[in-house]
Design an enzyme around this catalytic site. Structure first.
Site, PDB file in Angstrom:
ATOM      1  N   ARG A  86       0.274   7.584   1.698  1.00 57.28           N
ATOM      2  CA  ARG A  86      -0.275   6.220   1.151  1.00 57.28           C
ATOM      3  C   ARG A  86       0.383   5.949  -0.365  1.00 57.28           C
ATOM      4  O   ARG A  86       0.412   6.819  -0.915  1.00 57.28           O
ATOM      5  CB  ARG A  86      -1.914   6.220   1.315  1.00 57.28           C
ATOM      6  N   ASP A 142       8.016   5.185   1.956  1.00 55.50           N
ATOM      7  CA  ASP A 142       7.425   4.219   3.080  1.00 55.50           C
ATOM      8  C   ASP A 142       6.354   3.448   2.831  1.00 55.50           C
ATOM      9  O   ASP A 142       5.811   2.529   3.440  1.00 55.50           O
ATOM     10  CB  ASP A 142       7.454   4.940   4.431  1.00 55.50           C
ATOM     11  N   GLU A 174       1.633  -2.379  -1.939  1.00 52.96           N
ATOM     12  CA  GLU A 174       2.361  -2.902  -0.654  1.00 52.96           C
ATOM     13  C   GLU A 174       1.520  -4.182  -0.307  1.00 52.96           C
ATOM     14  O   GLU A 174       2.155  -4.855   0.478  1.00 52.96           O
ATOM     15  CB  GLU A 174       2.641  -1.715   0.151  1.00 52.96           C
ATOM     16  N   HIS A 180       6.611   0.352   5.128  1.00 49.93           N
ATOM     17  CA  HIS A 180       5.340   1.021   5.846  1.00 49.93           C
ATOM     18  C   HIS A 180       5.613   0.710   7.349  1.00 49.93           C
ATOM     19  O   HIS A 180       5.113   0.385   8.318  1.00 49.93           O
ATOM     20  CB  HIS A 180       4.080   0.274   5.609  1.00 49.93           C
TER      21      HIS A 180
END
Ligand code: NAI
Length: 343
Positions: free
Chosen positions: A235, A259, A264, A296
């Site tokens: 996360r 990622d 985000e 993500h």
């Protein structure tokens, strides 16, 4: 009962429509995210299905209750975007998909690392421009490197084993030792301080909790090896982005593959190619040749999407038929205290 799916993209719809052939549920999809501005769209629905960047805060949950909602089905394992205390107060049941495909995320983390270590993403663009030179593409080998895996649950334990098979020495850190990794010649559990001090590469596979928020901060980075490579598919807020940026600028950090990103929600999953990027830290991170960012997508495999769709629809069907959902899929305000992770 009817189910409204929020924040859907074509890939969600394709997977859920295919899986629903076996369930025959009454489902509708919308693109809007679920939050306190959009919760009222769930009027006339008894179930909503939401994803990781929706914001199910107290106001949103009150509105859902007021429109007569019965079940919130998260099509994720993670639930850090849901105010579970409020959900309990409203008497709203919340179900999730505790596990779908840890291999999807583990393989993606390794893919990011390989791309970063061998500059494959740079090479791809060069060759497309008919630039076949090799200057600037010198990489490094993973064999014999020390890899620190923080979090050895379902995903981290697979990453640890794959890295060991590359000939790496793997150091692991977790609150609980994973018995699957016990006795492995090249995998050793240690404390976080030693892992950070010894590792050439560090990969994060923890849930985001108050304890793990900004686990990687300026102080922790200062105690890492010079040139350390950081991989985050966990996360975003596990890392303090400003500290990461500073570490990259001073070259304390030799590369990062992300990622997930702290902020985000405002960016990932959207096509912003014609917009002005407002996030200055993200904009700066994107300028580094040794930073690789994806939106993500580590979970995004056919296998994972199918597993998510089947489990989610099964939970909804069981709820409609019996009023209950398998207990291992239910989350409530006690879940964090009981150590249930966010995915
Ligand atoms: P898991 O629950 O199997 O493993 C998490 C591990 O973290 C557990 O072993 C737990 O003991 C450990 N842990 C929890 N709090 C800790 C703490 N304070 N200190 C040390 N260890 C702690 O979860 P799983 O399935 O392996 O997922 C791991 C991560 O992957 C999560 O952060 C999740 O959000 C992320 N994820 C990311 C996806 C993506 O698409 N990028 C998709 C799925 C998961």
């Amino acid at each position: 009962m009817k189910t409204l799916f929020f924040d859907t993209h074509q890939f969600d719809q394709d997977a859920f429509i295919a899986a629903n052939k076996s369930f025959g549920l009454d489902i509708e999809f919308i693109a809007s995210r679920l939050d306190d501005q959009t919760a009222r769209l769930a009027e006339n629905f008894e179930v909503v299905c939401s994803f990781v960047n929706d914001q199910l805060n107290d106001d949103c949950l009150r509105d859902l209750k007021n429109v007569g909602l019965k079940l919130i089905a998260l099509r994720s394992a993670g639930f850090n975007h849901v105010d579970l205390i409020s959900a309990d107060k409203q008497g709203l049941m919340v179900a999730r998909v505790p596990s779908y495909s840890p291999h999807a995320v583990a393989e993606f983390a390794i893919g990011l690392l390989l791309s970063l270590s061998r500059k494959i993403h740079h090479a791809y663009y060069r060759v497309r421009d008919l630039n076949f030179s090799l200057d600037g593409l010198v990489g490094f080998e993973l064999n014999k490197k020390t890899v620190g895996v923080i979090g050895t649950g379902k995903i981290g334990s697979i990453v640890a084993q794959i890295m060991a098979s590359f000939g790496c020495q793997v150091l692991t850190y977790d609150l609980h030792k994973n018995p699957d990794l016990e006795g492995h010649k090249n995998i050793h559990s240690t404390d976080l301080i030693n892992l950070c001090a010894q590792s050439d590469i560090i990969s994060l596979h923890l849930p985001l909790t108050p304890e793990t928020h900004h686990l990687i901060d300026q102080d922790r980075i200062s105690k890492m090896k010079d040139g350390v490579i950081i991989i985050n598919t966990g996360r975003g807020a596990l890392i303090n982005s400003a500290a990461l940026l500073e570490g990259l600028k001073t070259e304390k950090i030799g590369g990062a593959a992300l990622d997930v990103y702290e902020e985000e929600e405002d960016v990932f999953f959207e096509d912003l190619s014609n917009k002005i990027l407002q996030d200055d830290i993200l904009a700066r991170l994107l300028t580094f040749p040794n930073v690789l960012i994806t939106s993500h997508q580590a979970f995004l495999t056919r296998e994972a999407l199918q597993a998510i769709a089947v489990t989610t629809l099964d939970s909804i069907k069981q709820f409609i038929d019996t009023g209950i959902v398998p207990p291992e899929r239910i989350i409530n305000s006690q879940s964090c205290a009981q150590g249930v992770s966010h995915v």
